[in-house]
Scaffold this active site. Structure first.
Site, PDB file in Angstrom:
ATOM      1  N   GLY A  14       0.845  -1.129  -0.059  1.00 49.54           N
ATOM      2  CA  GLY A  14       0.058  -0.125  -0.088  1.00 49.54           C
ATOM      3  C   GLY A  14       0.867   1.372   0.129  1.00 49.54           C
ATOM      4  N   ARG A  75       0.874  -5.103  -5.103  1.00 49.90           N
ATOM      5  CA  ARG A  75       0.939  -6.095  -4.150  1.00 49.90           C
ATOM      6  C   ARG A  75       1.338  -7.232  -5.293  1.00 49.90           C
ATOM      7  NH1 ARG A  75      -0.909  -4.036   0.698  1.00 49.90           N
ATOM      8  NH2 ARG A  75      -2.717  -2.549   0.441  1.00 49.90           N
ATOM      9  N   GLY A 105       5.600  -2.455   3.590  1.00 51.27           N
ATOM     10  CA  GLY A 105       5.603  -2.953   4.964  1.00 51.27           C
ATOM     11  C   GLY A 105       5.948  -4.616   5.240  1.00 51.27           C
ATOM     12  N   ASP A 106       5.246  -5.183   5.916  1.00 53.60           N
ATOM     13  CA  ASP A 106       5.767  -6.651   6.149  1.00 53.60           C
ATOM     14  C   ASP A 106       5.654  -7.446   4.885  1.00 53.60           C
ATOM     15  OD1 ASP A 106       3.056  -6.632   6.464  1.00 53.60           O
ATOM     16  OD2 ASP A 106       2.986  -8.095   8.307  1.00 53.60           O
ATOM     17  N   THR A 129       4.190   2.431   5.935  1.00 52.61           N
ATOM     18  CA  THR A 129       2.860   1.938   5.792  1.00 52.61           C
ATOM     19  C   THR A 129       2.261   2.921   6.709  1.00 52.61           C
ATOM     20  OG1 THR A 129       1.530   0.393   6.712  1.00 52.61           O
ATOM     21  CG2 THR A 129       3.733   0.014   7.333  1.00 52.61           C
ATOM     22  N   ASP A 131       0.060   1.784   8.719  1.00 50.51           N
ATOM     23  CA  ASP A 131      -0.617   0.924   9.803  1.00 50.51           C
ATOM     24  C   ASP A 131       0.377   0.932  11.144  1.00 50.51           C
ATOM     25  OD1 ASP A 131      -2.513   0.596   8.009  1.00 50.51           O
ATOM     26  OD2 ASP A 131      -1.415  -1.511   7.488  1.00 50.51           O
ATOM     27  N   ASP A 133       2.597  -0.905  11.917  1.00 50.76           N
ATOM     28  CA  ASP A 133       2.387  -2.522  12.401  1.00 50.76           C
ATOM     29  C   ASP A 133       3.802  -3.262  12.443  1.00 50.76           C
ATOM     30  OD1 ASP A 133       2.425  -2.567   9.564  1.00 50.76           O
ATOM     31  OD2 ASP A 133       0.632  -4.005   9.845  1.00 50.76           O
ATOM     32  N   ARG A 175      -5.418  -2.404   8.880  1.00 48.41           N
ATOM     33  CA  ARG A 175      -5.560  -3.670   8.682  1.00 48.41           C
ATOM     34  C   ARG A 175      -5.958  -4.604  10.006  1.00 48.41           C
ATOM     35  NH1 ARG A 175      -3.809  -6.258   4.102  1.00 48.41           N
ATOM     36  NH2 ARG A 175      -2.601  -4.460   3.344  1.00 48.41           N
ATOM     37  N   SER A 219     -23.808  13.912  22.077  1.00 47.13           N
ATOM     38  CA  SER A 219     -23.179  13.220  21.106  1.00 47.13           C
ATOM     39  C   SER A 219     -22.048  12.589  21.186  1.00 47.13           C
ATOM     40  CB  SER A 219     -22.852  14.355  19.919  1.00 47.13           C
ATOM     41  OG  SER A 219     -21.835  15.153  20.493  1.00 47.13           O
ATOM     42  N   HIS A 256      -9.757   5.250   2.013  1.00 53.04           N
ATOM     43  CA  HIS A 256      -8.567   5.542   1.342  1.00 53.04           C
ATOM     44  C   HIS A 256      -7.972   7.036   1.682  1.00 53.04           C
ATOM     45  CE1 HIS A 256      -8.806   1.495  -0.105  1.00 53.04           C
ATOM     46  NE2 HIS A 256      -7.774   1.444  -0.172  1.00 53.04           N
TER      47      HIS A 256
END
Ligand code: F6P
Length: 326
Positions: A14, A75, A105-106, A129, A131, A133, A175, A219, A256
């Protein structure tokens, strides 16, 4: 003395804001050190198909502020096969590429690790990334920009939430990880943050709604990480709608937009730092490592470690969220 003459640089997986800043840093640091640089387009797909051409210093002018990746990304399924990797190796040899820097990424690092075990071409990775992560690095390129994008979007949603007395469920990417949701949730003052790493969050939310949230506050914003095992924002919102009919519930999936936009200053500086460090590492004959950042220092983390280990959520951030959310 290093035997490296020409390196390849590619982005994979990504896209993330700041990838261009990393491409620029890798290219210029390599040229500064007397190396030639080839930009490989469309990630591993381009490596397999020989879509590569030389980058000069001016080729990476005026890109530091741009989101996405000028090298494009993909990918690649074919690179997961031994045949695909063989084709990629042949293309690297044909183009006299001695080493590669991969920004991704990974999944991208897993591909690089296998490739380097099969063929004698060193790969060094830069974490890119939204993420965040990847084990072994405090930050990945793109994470900071994505947090700011989420915060900006949620601030706007809050205007409507508060004008209409609504409860909004906002789904954030990541993810299987909750880093983006947790940090941006704290930054936008979310009433609750549901992340996959904590199973009990739904129960806590439900207890609170039961205790009469609507009588205390008109709210609310609930951030839901897309990887939440209880389901995404729609599933959780539907459950709440069923159980608590008194709430006017709405759902927004940020999607996105979180991956786009001009990178933050923090992402640009991190990308610049890691790009220069990646070239230093290759010149130092290192391979199969990710260049990360821990406690503000550049660190080298073997691909094996970063791929195999799950990055833990920072407990102090969870504590802060627990204290400050409902
Ligand atoms: O890894 C980045 C990421 O945006 C994840 O947060 C998300 O799950 C995934 O990529 C979406 O991928 P795609 O753009 O292929 O739909």
């Amino acid at each position: 003395m290093t035997k490296l003459k020409r390196i390849g640089v590619l982005t994979s997986g990504g896209d993330a804001p700041g990838m261009n800043a990393a491409i620029r840093a890798v290219t210029r640091a390599a040229i500064y050190n007397g190396l030639e640089v080839y930009g490989i387009r469309h990630g591993y797909e381009g490596m397999i198909n020989g879509w590569m051409k030389q980058l000069k210093s001016y080729s990476v002018s005026n890109i530091i502020q741009r989101g996405g990746t000028v090298l494009k990304t993909a990918r690649s399924k074919e690179f997961r096969t031994p045949e695909g990797r063989k084709k990629a190796y042949n293309q690297l040899v044909k183009n006299n590429i001695d080493a590669c820097v991969i920004i991704g990424g990974d999944g991208s690092f897993a591909g690089a690790r296998i490739f380097s075990e099969e063929y004698d071409i060193p790969f060094v990775g830069i974490p890119g990334t939204i993420d965040n992560d990847l084990f072994g690095t405090d930050y990945t390129i793109g994470y900071d920009t994505a947090i700011n994008t989420v915060v900006e979007a949620v601030d706007k949603i809050r205007d409507t939430a508060s004008s209409h007395n609504r409860l909004f469920f906002v789904e954030v990417m990541g993810r299987n990880a909750g880093f983006l949701a947790l940090r941006s949730g704290i930054a936008c003052g979310a009433e609750a943050i549901l992340i996959p790493e904590v199973e009990t969050h739904y129960d806590k939310l439900s207890e609170f709604l039961e205790s009469g949230f609507h009588r205390k506050k008109s709210s609310g914003i609930i951030l839901v990480a897309e990887g939440k095992e209880a389901g995404g924002a729609f599933e959780i919102a539907n459950r709440v709608k069923e159980e608590f009919k008194e709430y006017d519930v709405r759902v927004t999936i940020l999607g996105h937009i979180q991956r786009g936009g001009s990178p933050s200053a923090f992402d640009r500086v991190t990308a610049s730092k890691l790009g220069v460090a990646a070239i230093d590492a290759l010149l130092d004959d290192q391979k199969s490592i990710m260049i990360g950042v821990a406690n503000n220092e550049v660190v080298h983390v073997p691909f094996n470690k970063t791929i195999k280990n799950n990055k833990p959520i920072n407990q102090s951030m969870l504590d802060i969220a627990d204290i400050l959310t409902i």
